[in-house]
Motif scaffolding. Structure first.
Motif, mmCIF file in Angstrom:
data_model
loop_
_atom_site.group_PDB
_atom_site.id
_atom_site.type_symbol
_atom_site.label_atom_id
_atom_site.label_comp_id
_atom_site.label_asym_id
_atom_site.label_seq_id
_atom_site.Cartn_x
_atom_site.Cartn_y
_atom_site.Cartn_z
ATOM 1 N N TYR A 137 3.848 -1.243 -12.009
ATOM 2 C CA TYR A 137 3.654 0.157 -11.619
ATOM 3 C C TYR A 137 4.804 1.034 -12.108
ATOM 4 O O TYR A 137 4.576 2.110 -12.689
ATOM 5 N N LEU A 138 6.036 0.604 -11.892
ATOM 6 C CA LEU A 138 7.183 1.425 -12.272
ATOM 7 C C LEU A 138 7.249 1.646 -13.778
ATOM 8 O O LEU A 138 7.469 2.769 -14.251
ATOM 9 N N LEU A 139 7.061 0.570 -14.557
ATOM 10 C CA LEU A 139 7.147 0.703 -16.010
ATOM 11 C C LEU A 139 5.956 1.467 -16.575
ATOM 12 O O LEU A 139 6.111 2.272 -17.500
ATOM 13 N N ALA A 140 4.760 1.225 -16.038
ATOM 14 C CA ALA A 140 3.580 1.944 -16.522
ATOM 15 C C ALA A 140 3.684 3.431 -16.177
ATOM 16 O O ALA A 140 3.337 4.294 -17.005
ATOM 17 N N ARG A 141 4.152 3.740 -14.990
ATOM 18 C CA ARG A 141 4.283 5.147 -14.599
ATOM 19 C C ARG A 141 5.278 5.869 -15.500
ATOM 20 O O ARG A 141 5.046 7.014 -15.914
ATOM 21 N N ALA A 142 6.412 5.221 -15.796
ATOM 22 C CA ALA A 142 7.381 5.838 -16.703
ATOM 23 C C ALA A 142 6.777 6.076 -18.083
ATOM 24 O O ALA A 142 7.017 7.113 -18.708
ATOM 25 N N ALA A 143 5.966 5.118 -18.565
ATOM 26 C CA ALA A 143 5.328 5.280 -19.881
ATOM 27 C C ALA A 143 4.313 6.416 -19.868
ATOM 28 O O ALA A 143 4.243 7.200 -20.825
ATOM 29 N N PHE A 144 3.533 6.524 -18.812
ATOM 30 C CA PHE A 144 2.551 7.614 -18.735
ATOM 31 C C PHE A 144 3.246 8.977 -18.658
ATOM 32 O O PHE A 144 2.763 9.963 -19.216
ATOM 33 N N GLY A 146 -1.073 -2.327 -10.706
ATOM 34 C CA GLY A 146 0.049 -1.551 -11.213
ATOM 35 C C GLY A 146 -0.367 -0.446 -12.169
ATOM 36 O O GLY A 146 0.051 0.715 -12.021
ATOM 37 N N VAL A 147 -1.215 -0.779 -13.148
ATOM 38 C CA VAL A 147 -1.640 0.223 -14.128
ATOM 39 C C VAL A 147 -2.567 1.253 -13.483
ATOM 40 O O VAL A 147 -2.432 2.462 -13.715
ATOM 41 N N GLY A 148 -3.516 0.785 -12.665
ATOM 42 C CA GLY A 148 -4.437 1.717 -12.025
ATOM 43 C C GLY A 148 -3.726 2.699 -11.118
ATOM 44 O O GLY A 148 -3.980 3.918 -11.169
ATOM 45 N N ALA A 149 -2.816 2.198 -10.284
ATOM 46 C CA ALA A 149 -2.084 3.092 -9.378
ATOM 47 C C ALA A 149 -1.183 4.042 -10.153
ATOM 48 O O ALA A 149 -1.074 5.229 -9.823
ATOM 49 N N ALA A 150 -0.509 3.535 -11.197
ATOM 50 C CA ALA A 150 0.371 4.394 -11.992
ATOM 51 C C ALA A 150 -0.410 5.517 -12.661
ATOM 52 O O ALA A 150 0.038 6.670 -12.704
ATOM 53 N N TRP A 151 -1.590 5.209 -13.180
ATOM 54 C CA TRP A 151 -2.406 6.234 -13.832
ATOM 55 C C TRP A 151 -2.873 7.285 -12.828
ATOM 56 O O TRP A 151 -2.803 8.485 -13.093
ATOM 57 N N LEU A 152 -3.313 6.847 -11.667
ATOM 58 C CA LEU A 152 -3.850 7.786 -10.689
ATOM 59 C C LEU A 152 -2.782 8.735 -10.163
ATOM 60 O O LEU A 152 -3.013 9.946 -10.060
ATOM 61 N N VAL A 153 -1.598 8.225 -9.800
ATOM 62 C CA VAL A 153 -0.586 9.103 -9.217
ATOM 63 C C VAL A 153 0.118 9.945 -10.270
ATOM 64 O O VAL A 153 0.742 10.970 -9.937
#
Length: 556
Positions: free
Chosen positions: A169-176, A83-90
């Protein structure tokens, strides 16, 4: 001066007072029903006697505890990494396919973990196509090679990771997305590499959101029954079902449910504590979002693979496998029997979704009108159900209502020589109540998220024009909140379609659903047949996921 609807004219007409009493009565009744399963499990467990506790300690309690904790640790690590890795990359980089993958990474959320278990067992088990092809190519016999066992603790963890990482993924992406580029660029200017700046700056800033996603995945893990039961992994969830139905030991089931309930409530407290500390994720404070870095060459290829693998194994391959299995089965999706399964599933899901959203409106609006300890406590109790596994809720509701049914039947027999039978425990309404308790938190979250858009001045203006509280809700709030309520309705509908443990324990006789049919066929090793109801469940699950994907696409 800003007016607050809750602090306007204290002298209310009788109709307004009656509306407030009715609203508060409904909200407090909903909270009481949400608390009932937990109280019933506690009372039943304490009344079970020390003999049952000692027997559990000597036999299964240690194994259940160890297996459940190992499963939680594996799923936590897997969902965090993916989740974190994919969120950071995209979010923070650009590579070929990134735009598509940032939406496609949400798709596995539509799949129940037990459906993936059926699909991958069909392919990876000993008689499956993978091992059969391996034996044909190499000429090996069954004992000449080693192959990972899909029906194991590791296999169950893999299935759960594939369907639960979208929470993180959803929460990490929103935070990034909310993070300012200032701190990240400052770290780079001080000599940190991109990876070092990620671990030292971006990851700590996103910690509350990531922790919330991981805790959601963990709560779903301890609530899972279909996957672990099919793989033969002995956890508290399977122990509750075995004690209740196979051993007919209600006391043991209640005491195992109490252990699982305690762990779930601890997780709920942790999630609430970390969410309360997430004060520095304020979009108003950010200056400019960090510009994505362009990846080329092997870095772009690696990012594409790392983000594409979860989508491939969590959504694409399962659909291909299930369709192939369904075509090879003898199950007729349009037969009267299957139409009955679909009718039962849609009926339960529709009624439960409607009542759950209405309950969420009553609790959320009561909290807005009367902020205080009572309304805050009602909202908190209403949210606890999401942290309680379906099997625990089932046991907690069956115990008191079965006592009521038996007492009423005995009194009617003695007084009128007439048997009432199982009025409540033999109907679908107790099952619908279990769904309401289990999924009210999801509906309440969607409602309160939309309610934040309704300013307090709108309430004050409506009240000054003579509207009662219920009139304000009907004419002001509900039209504005229609999209949020529709989302809540769809989410609860699909969650009920996928719910297995509560349905297995509480369904009336000869009232089977698609989830129950899929579980029954898979338990009989008729995996091709199990693919047919599984595909229908997945198709239903795509509805709210498509809505979420559209929201993800707009966040840029």
């Amino acid at each position: 001066m800003t007016l607050n609807a809750a602090s306007t004219n204290t002298t209310k007409p009788p109709r307004a007072r009656d509306g407030l009493r009715a609203l508060s009565g409904v909200a407090l009744t909903v909270a009481a029903f949400c608390a009932l399963p937990m109280l019933a499990v506690l009372i039943a467990a304490l009344s079970g006697g020390t003999e049952t506790v000692q027997h559990l300690i000597q036999t299964v309690l240690g194994r259940y505890t160890t297996t459940t904790l190992l499963l939680v640790l594996l799923v936590s690590a897997g969902t965090f990494a993916i989740g974190v890795g994919a969120a950071w990359l995209v979010t923070m980089t650009r590579f070929p396919g990134a735009k598509f993958l940032e939406i496609a990474l949400v798709l596995p959320l539509a799949f129940p973990a037990y459906v993936l278990a059926y699909a991958y067992t069909h392919v990876l088990d000993h008689p499956g196509i993978v091992q059969e092809s391996l034996r044909d190519v190499t000429g090996w016999g069954p004992r000449d090679y080693w192959f990972p066992e899909i029906r194991s603790l590791g296999g169950a963890a893999a299935m759960l990771v594939l369907v639960l990482y979208p929470y993180v993924y959803l929460l990490a992406r929103a935070a990034f997305l909310q993070q300012s580029s200032t701190t990240f660029l400052a770290a780079r200017a001080l000599g940190s590499s991109a990876w070092s700046a990620f671990f030292k700056v971006s990851l700590p800033l996103a910690r509350p959101a990531i922790a919330g996603g991981v805790l959601l995945a963990v709560m779903e893990t301890i609530a899972d029954f279909g996957t672990v039961a099919y793989f033969g992994v002995q956890t508290f969830a399977t122990g509750i079902y075995t004690s209740w139905f196979s051993m007919f030991d209600r006391a043991a089931a209640a005491q195992l449910a109490l252990c699982l309930l305690s762990f779930a409530l601890l997780l709920a407290m942790l999630e609430r504590a970390q969410r309360g500390k997430a004060q520095y994720h304020d979009p108003a404070r950010r200056t400019q979002s960090a510009p994505p870095s362009e990846l080329t060459g092997w870095q772009a290829a690696a990012a594409l693979v790392l983000c594409g693998v979860p989508v491939l194994f969590g959504a694409v391959l399962p659909v291909v496998i299930l369709v192939t299995m369904g075509l090879e089965s003898e199950q007729n999706l349009f037969s009267p029997r299957y139409l009955g399964f679909m009718r039962n599933s849609v009926t339960l899901a529709g009624i439960a979704a409607l009542l759950t959203v209405l309950a969420a409106i009553s609790v959320g609006f009561f909290r807005r009108l009367r902020p205080g300890r009572v309304s805050q406590g009602a909202a908190y109790v209403a949210r606890l159900g999401y942290a309680v596994p379906g099997g625990v809720i089932a046991v907690g509701l069956l115990v008191p209502f079965a006592m009521f049914d038996n007492a009423l039947d005995a009194w009617m027999r003695a007084t009128f020589d007439f048997s009432t039978g199982l009025l409540i425990t033999g109907s679908i309404w107790l099952l619908v109540l279990a769904y309401l308790v289990r999924f009210l938190a999801a509906a309440l979250g969607a409602y309160e998220g939309g309610q934040a858009m309704v300013h307090a001045n709108m309430d004050a203006a409506a009240r000054s024009l003579g509207q009662t509280p219920l009139g304000t809700l009907r004419r002001v709030h509900l039209p504005i909140l229609a999209p949020s309520l529709l989302t809540a309705l769809l989410i609860v509908f699909v969650d009920v379609m996928k719910e297995l443990p509560a349905t297995l324990i509480m369904r009336p006789f000869n009232y089977d659903t698609l989830a129950v049919q899929a579980y029954r066929l898979a338990s009989d090793e008729r995996l091709n047949g199990a693919a047919v109801p599984s595909l229908v469940i997945v198709a239903m699950g795509l509805l709210p996921v498509i809505l979420i994907c559209r929201q993800v696409g707009r966040q840029r």
